[in-house]
Design a protein around this motif. Structure first.
Motif, PDB file in Angstrom:
ATOM      1  N   ALA A  85       8.545  -2.166  -0.826  1.00  0.00           N
ATOM      2  CA  ALA A  85       9.413  -3.114  -0.139  1.00  0.00           C
ATOM      3  C   ALA A  85       9.388  -4.447  -0.865  1.00  0.00           C
ATOM      4  O   ALA A  85       8.415  -4.794  -1.529  1.00  0.00           O
TER       5      ALA A  85
ATOM      6  N   THR B  21      12.027  -0.192   7.086  1.00  0.00           N
ATOM      7  CA  THR B  21      11.073   0.912   7.001  1.00  0.00           C
ATOM      8  C   THR B  21       9.842   0.568   7.839  1.00  0.00           C
ATOM      9  O   THR B  21       9.219  -0.475   7.637  1.00  0.00           O
TER      10      THR B  21
ATOM     11  N   ARG C  53      14.615  -4.492   0.330  1.00  0.00           N
ATOM     12  CA  ARG C  53      13.941  -3.553   1.231  1.00  0.00           C
ATOM     13  C   ARG C  53      12.944  -4.313   2.088  1.00  0.00           C
ATOM     14  O   ARG C  53      12.192  -5.140   1.594  1.00  0.00           O
TER      15      ARG C  53
END
Length: 137
Positions: A56, A131, A101
């Motif tokens: 990320a 996520t 991300r």
């Protein structure tokens, strides 16, 4: 008269090669190390059946009591800091082709209502995909 050969002085040790090696090792370890900011608070990750590596660009923390943490900021300031970090990231990269991300490290004891209320705020900040980081069994 003294005809004996004079005592030779030992030449001084040259420390320059050793200093060069030390600095090269220092530079290598600085480049090879992954420097990550410290977590704002301890988080117990929820359990999952499978564990995968999460890559990320940003990491947001959610505590048991619903507090948010990002880059030293907590609460509503964490969301503002996250939005500012995303804007700075997108200024240097093309976020239309490759959006940043976001990994969410939510505590296993965090209320689901807090997580559900957080997702629209993250979408409003420009993160279309989040996520959830879990711990494998």
């Amino acid at each position: 008269m003294n005809f004996s050969t004079p005592l030779r002085r030992r030449p001084a040790e040259n420390l320059l090669p050793m200093i060069n090696v030390v600095f090269l090792l220092l530079i290598f370890f600085l480049i090879a190390a992954k420097l990550a900011p410290p977590e704002p608070f301890a988080v117990t990750l929820p359990q999952a059946l499978a564990e995968g590596a999460v890559e990320a660009d940003f990491t947001l923390h959610l505590a048991t009591d619903g507090r948010l943490g990002f880059a030293g900021a907590e609460g509503a300031a964490a969301l503002q800091a996250l939005a500012a970090a995303r804007a700075a990231y997108c200024a240097g990269a093309d976020c239309a082709d490759a959006p940043p991300r976001l990994a969410l490290r939510a505590d296993a004891g965090a209320p689901a209502a807090a997580l559900a209320a957080l997702l629209p705020a993250l979408a409003g900040a420009g993160f279309g995909k989040v996520t959830l980081v879990t711990a494998g069994r």
